[in-house]
Each structure stands twice: as C-alpha cells, then as structure tokens.
Design an enzyme around this catalytic site. Sequence first.
Site, PDB file in Angstrom:
ATOM      1  N   ARG A  23      -6.133  15.997  -5.824  1.00  0.00           N
ATOM      2  CA  ARG A  23      -5.870  17.444  -5.807  1.00  0.00           C
ATOM      3  C   ARG A  23      -4.977  17.907  -6.962  1.00  0.00           C
ATOM      4  O   ARG A  23      -4.835  19.095  -7.207  1.00  0.00           O
ATOM      5  CB  ARG A  23      -5.248  17.842  -4.464  1.00  0.00           C
ATOM      6  N   GLY A 146       2.226  14.445  11.195  1.00  0.00           N
ATOM      7  CA  GLY A 146       2.361  13.692  12.432  1.00  0.00           C
ATOM      8  C   GLY A 146       3.515  14.275  13.244  1.00  0.00           C
ATOM      9  O   GLY A 146       4.528  14.694  12.681  1.00  0.00           O
ATOM     10  N   LYS A 340      18.881  18.946 -35.894  1.00  0.00           N
ATOM     11  CA  LYS A 340      18.182  17.735 -35.463  1.00  0.00           C
ATOM     12  C   LYS A 340      18.838  16.518 -36.077  1.00  0.00           C
ATOM     13  O   LYS A 340      19.158  16.524 -37.263  1.00  0.00           O
ATOM     14  CB  LYS A 340      16.717  17.796 -35.901  1.00  0.00           C
ATOM     15  N   TYR A 355      18.546  25.530 -40.798  1.00  0.00           N
ATOM     16  CA  TYR A 355      17.977  24.278 -40.315  1.00  0.00           C
ATOM     17  C   TYR A 355      18.795  23.132 -40.880  1.00  0.00           C
ATOM     18  O   TYR A 355      18.904  22.978 -42.109  1.00  0.00           O
ATOM     19  CB  TYR A 355      16.512  24.094 -40.742  1.00  0.00           C
ATOM     20  N   ASN A 366      31.867  24.909 -43.699  1.00  0.00           N
ATOM     21  CA  ASN A 366      31.246  26.184 -43.335  1.00  0.00           C
ATOM     22  C   ASN A 366      29.870  26.242 -43.993  1.00  0.00           C
ATOM     23  O   ASN A 366      29.762  26.154 -45.223  1.00  0.00           O
ATOM     24  CB  ASN A 366      32.109  27.343 -43.838  1.00  0.00           C
ATOM     25  N   ASN A 375      14.749  18.063 -45.796  1.00  0.00           N
ATOM     26  CA  ASN A 375      14.896  16.637 -45.457  1.00  0.00           C
ATOM     27  C   ASN A 375      13.592  15.863 -45.558  1.00  0.00           C
ATOM     28  O   ASN A 375      13.584  14.658 -45.393  1.00  0.00           O
ATOM     29  CB  ASN A 375      15.465  16.488 -44.046  1.00  0.00           C
ATOM     30  N   ALA A 412      25.960  30.722 -53.391  1.00  0.00           N
ATOM     31  CA  ALA A 412      24.868  31.263 -52.578  1.00  0.00           C
ATOM     32  C   ALA A 412      23.560  31.241 -53.353  1.00  0.00           C
ATOM     33  O   ALA A 412      23.535  31.414 -54.572  1.00  0.00           O
ATOM     34  CB  ALA A 412      25.205  32.693 -52.163  1.00  0.00           C
TER      35      ALA A 412
HETATM   36  C1  UD1 Z   1       1.235  10.606   6.714  1.00  0.00           C
HETATM   37  C2  UD1 Z   1       1.717  10.251   8.128  1.00  0.00           C
HETATM   38  C3  UD1 Z   1       2.072  11.512   8.873  1.00  0.00           C
HETATM   39  C4  UD1 Z   1       3.148  12.272   8.104  1.00  0.00           C
HETATM   40  C5  UD1 Z   1       2.684  12.543   6.687  1.00  0.00           C
HETATM   41  C6  UD1 Z   1       3.816  13.111   5.873  1.00  0.00           C
HETATM   42  C7  UD1 Z   1       0.494   8.244   8.746  1.00  0.00           C
HETATM   43  C8  UD1 Z   1      -0.619   7.695   9.531  1.00  0.00           C
HETATM   44  N1  UD1 Z   1       0.659   9.550   8.809  1.00  0.00           N
HETATM   45  O1  UD1 Z   1       0.060  11.343   6.873  1.00  0.00           O
HETATM   46  O2  UD1 Z   1       2.560  11.214  10.175  1.00  0.00           O
HETATM   47  O3  UD1 Z   1       3.463  13.490   8.774  1.00  0.00           O
HETATM   48  O4  UD1 Z   1       2.258  11.335   6.034  1.00  0.00           O
HETATM   49  O5  UD1 Z   1       3.341  13.523   4.624  1.00  0.00           O
HETATM   50  O6  UD1 Z   1       1.230   7.497   8.138  1.00  0.00           O
HETATM   51  N2  UD1 Z   1      -1.135   5.880   0.973  1.00  0.00           N
HETATM   52  C9  UD1 Z   1      -1.449   4.668   0.415  1.00  0.00           C
HETATM   53  N3  UD1 Z   1      -2.479   3.961   0.939  1.00  0.00           N
HETATM   54  C10 UD1 Z   1      -3.220   4.408   1.998  1.00  0.00           C
HETATM   55  C11 UD1 Z   1      -2.881   5.666   2.550  1.00  0.00           C
HETATM   56  C12 UD1 Z   1      -1.838   6.366   2.024  1.00  0.00           C
HETATM   57  O7  UD1 Z   1      -0.804   4.218  -0.526  1.00  0.00           O
HETATM   58  O8  UD1 Z   1      -4.148   3.709   2.410  1.00  0.00           O
HETATM   59  C13 UD1 Z   1      -0.027   6.645   0.403  1.00  0.00           C
HETATM   60  C14 UD1 Z   1      -0.488   7.936  -0.231  1.00  0.00           C
HETATM   61  O9  UD1 Z   1      -0.732   7.779  -1.604  1.00  0.00           O
HETATM   62  C15 UD1 Z   1       0.687   8.865   0.035  1.00  0.00           C
HETATM   63  C16 UD1 Z   1       1.271   8.350   1.342  1.00  0.00           C
HETATM   64  O10 UD1 Z   1       0.836   7.020   1.459  1.00  0.00           O
HETATM   65  O11 UD1 Z   1       1.670   8.742  -0.946  1.00  0.00           O
HETATM   66  C17 UD1 Z   1       0.875   9.179   2.540  1.00  0.00           C
HETATM   67  O12 UD1 Z   1      -0.516   9.177   2.663  1.00  0.00           O
HETATM   68  P1  UD1 Z   1      -1.318  10.447   3.194  1.00  0.00           P
HETATM   69  O13 UD1 Z   1      -2.760  10.117   3.161  1.00  0.00           O
HETATM   70  O14 UD1 Z   1      -0.873  11.660   2.492  1.00  0.00           O
HETATM   71  O15 UD1 Z   1      -0.830  10.488   4.712  1.00  0.00           O
HETATM   72  P2  UD1 Z   1      -0.998  11.693   5.702  1.00  0.00           P
HETATM   73  O16 UD1 Z   1      -2.335  11.629   6.303  1.00  0.00           O
HETATM   74  O17 UD1 Z   1      -0.578  12.943   5.064  1.00  0.00           O
END
Ligand code: UD1
Length: 450
Positions: A23, A146, A340, A355, A366, A375, A412
């Site tokens: 995104r 969550g 710089k 500059y 001065n 430069n 000058a």
């Molecule tokens: C997760 C939490 C949720 C919380 C939210 C906060 C879980 C199941 N859920 O949800 O409760 O409110 O974050 O933002 O944990 N990532 C990995 N590998 C994976 C999945 C995720 O590295 O397989 C990383 C993502 O890059 C990200 C982070 O973990 O940085 C969170 O992943 P994301 O998919 O955003 O989790 P949510 O579904 O938003």
Amino acid sequence: MGNKAQKNNTVGAVILAAGMGTRMRSSRHKVLHEIGGLSMLGHVLSSLDTLSVAKRVVVVGAERGQVESAVDNVSFAVQDKQLGTGHAVQCARQALDGFDGDVLILYGDVPMVSAATMQKLIATRQENNHALVVLGFKADDPASYGRLVLGQDDNLEAIVEFKDASPSQKEINLCNSGIMVVGGEHLFPLLDKVSNNNAAGEYYLTDLVALARAEDNSVGVVTVAEDEVRGVNSRAELAEVEEIFQNNMRRNAMENGVTLLDPKSVYFSHDTKISPDVTVGQNVVFGKNVQVEVGAVIHAFSHIEGAKIGAGSKIGPYARLRPGANVGSNVKIGNFVEVKKSDIEDGAKISHLSYIGDASVGAGANIGAGTITCNYDGFSKYKTYIGSGAFIGSNTSLVAPVKIGDEATVGAGSTITGDVEAGALGVERSKQKNLKGWSTNFRDKQKGKK
Ligand code: UD1
Ligand code: MG
C-alpha cells in the site's frame, strides 16, 4: 534457580518486517521509509539501543536484500511466505537458539514505541511473573485491530482478531498494538501450539494469550496512547506518524529550554541537538546531523543540514548551511548566505548574499555582500583560506585555491586569483574614469529623438 537473576536481565528482540507494504506503492521496502530522516526500522533499533538488548533478530521476507543491507548489528531470519505473525516469530527460532531471556516482539512499521515503554513491558512481566505482557491502547476507532479481552483483576484472557470477533467483542475499544514481551521459557512452547484454524487461515501470534491462560499462566497488559503505537501502511499514515514525531521533537526541544517562535513550522531530524536558550524562528528546517550551541539564534526560513553552530551565533533569515558548515561562536551568517564544508571561526561575519564553500574563514573576518568562493572548476574542488580579521570587499570572487592573509583587505568587486599577503590590500579591477557632461549630452540627444 541460581541463574534466574541473570536470565531476567537478558532481553532479546524480534522485529517483524517480512511484509513489503504494497500500500506504500513504493519500490522501497516499507520499513525503510523515513520518519525524521531515519528509517522506521532504524527508529525501532535505536530505541532498542538504549535498553541493553543481547540479541536482535529482524524477520525479513519480501525484498529482504534491501532490509539486510540497510541495518547493522542484527541477525536476520527469513520468512518466505507470510503465514501470519505467529509464524513470523517462529521463523526467528533458529536465530534465538540458546537464548532464554525475555523476548520483545516489535513491528518494523510501528516506529514510535519508546524505549521507556519497552522497559515497562519487561518490568511488568518480570515483577508479576507473567508469561507475557501485551502492549495495548484505547483506540479512537478500533477498526480491524485485535481486541483485548480482560478477565478478573485486569488479567488478559485473550486477544480476539477482528475477523473472528463476536458483535459484543467488536464493541471493545482496548486494542492490540501487536507489540508484546514473552518470557523466554514460554515463547516457543506456546508458539508450537498455535494453529491456523481461524477466519484468516493464519498463525496468529495473538493466540499466545489464550494458550498461556489455558496453562494457568498469567498475562498482563500495559497501555499507551494510540499515537505511540501507530503503524504505517500508506503514505498518508507515514505523514501522520511524521507529524507525531515532529510534535514530540518540538515538545522535547521546548522542555529543554529552546524557544520555538512557531513550533509547528519548525522541522527536526531524529538526531538534531539543540542547547538551551537557542531561539528558532518560523519555518526553519533541520536536516540530518545538526548541533546548535547555547544562545544561538536561527532566524526564519533557514535550512540547516550537517552543520555545527557555535554559542551566540546568529543565522539567517533565509540562510542555508550545508554539510560540513562548522560555525564558531558569535558568528553572523546573514540572509541568502550559503555555507558548505567550511570552518567559520569565532566572530566572523558573512552578512549578505554569499556563497562560501570549501573555505576557512578566520576569527573576526568580515566577508562583504556578494562574496563568492569559486571553489569548483567543473572537475575538482579547491580551498579558500581567509585569515583572521581580513576584510573582503563586496562582490568579490575568490578563485580557489587562494589565500588571503590575516588582516588583509580585498577591494570590492575584485576577482582574486592570487594570494594576498597578511596586512596587504588586494584589488583587481580597472581604473575608474569619469567623462564630464556625458550623461547630460546623452539625455538631451535621446529626448530630441521623441
Ligand atoms: C496484527 C495483530 C492485531 C493487531 C494489529 C496491530 C495478529 C494476528 N494480529 O494484525 O491483533 O491489532 O497487528 O497493527 O498478530 N508480518 C510478518 N509476517 C507475517 C505477517 C505479518 O512479518 O506473516 C509483519 C507485517 O509486516 C507487519 C506486522 O507483522 O509489520 C503485522 O502484520 P499485519 O498483517 O499488519 O497484522 P494485522 O492483521 O494488522
Ligand atoms: Mg496491520
């Protein structure tokens, strides 16, 4: 349990960063986008720097090469397929082999979590002997976070993911930030029990809570303001977190005795260092690596990067200090002056439209309006030395390499290509001639034409 104290003091961290962040619509990995000039992952690591963390593991996946080459002093664990946050932490198992201390679980795209909060999570776990402690927040709009389900004594019973939540659970506004600390002896045994039998078909890290409770272990919650745990998934969210960061920097500067004439128009880098009793005018931008000493004044619309500004110096308005500008104390750098890679010694004045690059300007010199250090010849850069107490007349070009001695004067309008010795006058321009009556005659002739 002879080694218990030692065990409790050891902390490791697992930072989840396997998702590319589509995104963001960027070829740059999400966690490498910057807040205050430092990558989001850099912010997380720098907070960890202030705790003594024995082991730092970054879980990488998509475009892992970008992340691997951007940070030092960490181990990497690879998660090829994103099967969920629980699975991501499982991937760090090998990197944590033999480590049995507390494990902080952090997100690479949640950059503002403070070291104090991390410390509080660890202390809460250790003092209460909780299996784990989750970082929660009250959400203005709980959206698809969550939900934290509390039981008696504010013990955490479960985290229910939005997709799996009942209508009444969706009413809960205490949400999961995703960040937690888990006692080392609990982490992998609990993770091994996590299944993907849920609405998303993912291995949820959040299941650790109910699993720990099922074994009669306690689970705690620490809450913080939502701003501290804001995550970044889009450019708009990046800008929101940048604003939170800038507001924090502004507040800290003012708390440390810096006057900001219009705080919301001053922009800081993550590493800006400003001493007390500095005044910063409106619309000033600090790039990376700036240090400002006590009592200095930065007037409006100045852009400062990679520069040191000594005590009592006055900069701007509309000044530009670029990397390597090393300004002493009580110096004046005035409007439309660019400096710089130059040392400007104490009390020197460069007041207007100049500059100064690859130069050294002696104490009390001065530099007249419109002075330019030439430069660069299109291939290489050359140095200009200006002695202490020297006076450079307005509209002078100093063609480097060139030296102006102490207390020398340059007339000058000169284009100076050869050294001027101490105490001498250097002047390079043609002699003035005045033609008596020329202007009157010219005007009369022109008027006659009409
Ligand atoms: C997760 C939490 C949720 C919380 C939210 C906060 C879980 C199941 N859920 O949800 O409760 O409110 O974050 O933002 O944990 N990532 C990995 N590998 C994976 C999945 C995720 O590295 O397989 C990383 C993502 O890059 C990200 C982070 O973990 O940085 C969170 O992943 P994301 O998919 O955003 O989790 P949510 O579904 O938003
Ligand atoms: Mg998310």
